[in-house]
Design a protein around this motif. Structure first.
Motif, PDB file in Angstrom:
ATOM      1  N   PHE A 111      -2.782   4.998 -12.363  1.00  0.00           N
ATOM      2  CA  PHE A 111      -3.206   3.680 -12.829  1.00  0.00           C
ATOM      3  C   PHE A 111      -2.337   2.585 -12.214  1.00  0.00           C
ATOM      4  N   VAL A 112      -1.037   2.803 -12.196  1.00  0.00           N
ATOM      5  CA  VAL A 112      -0.132   1.813 -11.613  1.00  0.00           C
ATOM      6  C   VAL A 112      -0.402   1.683 -10.113  1.00  0.00           C
ATOM      7  N   ALA A 113      -0.733   2.777  -9.459  1.00  0.00           N
ATOM      8  CA  ALA A 113      -1.067   2.724  -8.036  1.00  0.00           C
ATOM      9  C   ALA A 113      -2.339   1.909  -7.804  1.00  0.00           C
ATOM     10  N   ALA A 114      -3.344   2.111  -8.649  1.00  0.00           N
ATOM     11  CA  ALA A 114      -4.583   1.337  -8.510  1.00  0.00           C
ATOM     12  C   ALA A 114      -4.335  -0.139  -8.767  1.00  0.00           C
ATOM     13  N   VAL A 115      -3.520  -0.442  -9.759  1.00  0.00           N
ATOM     14  CA  VAL A 115      -3.177  -1.842 -10.039  1.00  0.00           C
ATOM     15  C   VAL A 115      -2.388  -2.429  -8.883  1.00  0.00           C
ATOM     16  N   GLN A 116      -1.494  -1.646  -8.307  1.00  0.00           N
ATOM     17  CA  GLN A 116      -0.720  -2.097  -7.149  1.00  0.00           C
ATOM     18  C   GLN A 116      -1.658  -2.474  -6.005  1.00  0.00           C
ATOM     19  N   ILE A 117      -2.669  -1.646  -5.754  1.00  0.00           N
ATOM     20  CA  ILE A 117      -3.622  -1.943  -4.685  1.00  0.00           C
ATOM     21  C   ILE A 117      -4.448  -3.180  -5.029  1.00  0.00           C
ATOM     22  N   LEU A 118      -5.002  -3.220  -6.242  1.00  0.00           N
ATOM     23  CA  LEU A 118      -5.875  -4.327  -6.615  1.00  0.00           C
ATOM     24  C   LEU A 118      -5.125  -5.648  -6.730  1.00  0.00           C
TER      25      LEU A 118
ATOM     26  N   VAL B  80       0.840  -1.208   0.000  1.00  0.00           N
ATOM     27  CA  VAL B  80       0.000   0.000   0.000  1.00  0.00           C
ATOM     28  C   VAL B  80       0.873   1.256   0.000  1.00  0.00           C
ATOM     29  N   SER B  81       1.955   1.247   0.758  1.00  0.00           N
ATOM     30  CA  SER B  81       2.821   2.425   0.758  1.00  0.00           C
ATOM     31  C   SER B  81       3.515   2.601  -0.586  1.00  0.00           C
ATOM     32  N   ILE B  82       3.847   1.523  -1.257  1.00  0.00           N
ATOM     33  CA  ILE B  82       4.425   1.636  -2.600  1.00  0.00           C
ATOM     34  C   ILE B  82       3.391   2.205  -3.562  1.00  0.00           C
ATOM     35  N   ALA B  83       2.130   1.827  -3.395  1.00  0.00           N
ATOM     36  CA  ALA B  83       1.072   2.422  -4.220  1.00  0.00           C
ATOM     37  C   ALA B  83       0.997   3.930  -3.978  1.00  0.00           C
ATOM     38  N   GLY B  84       1.170   4.351  -2.743  1.00  0.00           N
ATOM     39  CA  GLY B  84       1.204   5.780  -2.446  1.00  0.00           C
ATOM     40  C   GLY B  84       2.372   6.478  -3.133  1.00  0.00           C
ATOM     41  N   LEU B  85       3.500   5.806  -3.198  1.00  0.00           N
ATOM     42  CA  LEU B  85       4.650   6.371  -3.917  1.00  0.00           C
ATOM     43  C   LEU B  85       4.348   6.509  -5.407  1.00  0.00           C
ATOM     44  N   TYR B  86       3.615   5.560  -5.966  1.00  0.00           N
ATOM     45  CA  TYR B  86       3.215   5.669  -7.372  1.00  0.00           C
ATOM     46  C   TYR B  86       2.303   6.883  -7.585  1.00  0.00           C
ATOM     47  N   VAL B  87       1.432   7.150  -6.623  1.00  0.00           N
ATOM     48  CA  VAL B  87       0.564   8.326  -6.737  1.00  0.00           C
ATOM     49  C   VAL B  87       1.410   9.596  -6.746  1.00  0.00           C
ATOM     50  N   LEU B  88       2.441   9.638  -5.916  1.00  0.00           N
ATOM     51  CA  LEU B  88       3.324  10.803  -5.910  1.00  0.00           C
ATOM     52  C   LEU B  88       4.040  10.981  -7.251  1.00  0.00           C
ATOM     53  N   LEU B  89       4.232   9.894  -7.983  1.00  0.00           N
ATOM     54  CA  LEU B  89       4.891   9.954  -9.287  1.00  0.00           C
ATOM     55  C   LEU B  89       3.906  10.210 -10.425  1.00  0.00           C
ATOM     56  N   SER B  90       2.662  10.538 -10.097  1.00  0.00           N
ATOM     57  CA  SER B  90       1.590  10.778 -11.073  1.00  0.00           C
ATOM     58  C   SER B  90       1.298   9.543 -11.912  1.00  0.00           C
ATOM     59  N   ALA B  91       1.417   8.384 -11.321  1.00  0.00           N
ATOM     60  CA  ALA B  91       1.095   7.127 -11.996  1.00  0.00           C
ATOM     61  C   ALA B  91      -0.091   6.494 -11.278  1.00  0.00           C
TER      62      ALA B  91
END
Length: 173
Positions: free
Chosen positions: A55-62, A42-53
């Motif tokens: 979709f990748v963050a949502a995929v990371q969570i799902l 989940v924290s890595i997904a948050g890092l993806y959000v900070l990188l403006s990614a």
């Protein structure tokens, strides 16, 4: 020295990811390890959000936080295992591991700090979900479908193996 909100959030998410990874390695119960792994995902997904990614963050969570974690828990429940702790590592081995980690961190820090970051801004962060979807369903449709078939076959194989073990266990009793 003033820190931006983005920098503070990055530090918090990075610390949660690192703490989750360390907890995953240090805990003795498998279910607790999986929960620590979820915190890391989940924290890595948050890092993806900070990188403006997003979709990748949502995929990371799902995919990772949801599906992979559930598959791990099913694998734990379907297999027979002894919940034993590993023998304690000697102090000199711990010192070597710590020195290796620190050396790796110093090498990575020096490599990243000397990295030139000049260049033109790109438009990859704009409509990245649309760009990924177009690429996935036009250029990479065959590998995408083959991957789904492979995952389905693996799931069916796991169910068949689990049922065979149950039948063998019933027959031996």
């Amino acid at each position: 020295m003033m820190f931006s909100g983005e920098y503070i959030i990055f530090l918090c998410l990075a610390l949660i990811a690192i703490a989750g990874g360390i907890c995953m390695l240090r805990l003795s119960k498998v279910v607790h390890m999986v929960v620590a792994l979820v915190f890391t995902f989940v924290s890595i997904a948050g890092l993806y959000v900070l990188l403006s990614a997003e979709f990748v963050a949502a995929v990371q969570i799902l995919i990772y936080s949801g599906a992979i974690t559930i598959i791990m828990l099913f694998g734990i429940m379907l297999t027979k295992h002894n919940d034993q702790t590993f023998p304690h590592i000697k102090r000199w081995k711990k010192a070597i591991i710590l020195a290796s980690i620190l050396l790796f961190a110093m090498v990575m820090f020096s490599a990243i700090s000397n990295l030139p970051l000049e260049g033109e801004a790109t438009s990859l962060h704009e409509e990245n979900t649309k760009q990924i979807g177009i690429a996935l369903y036009s250029t990479f449709i065959i590998p995408f479908e083959l991957t789904s078939v492979l995952l389905l076959v693996a799931l069916i194989g796991a169910v068949i193996l689990a049922k065979k073990e149950d039948k063998e266990a019933e027959n031996s009793e």
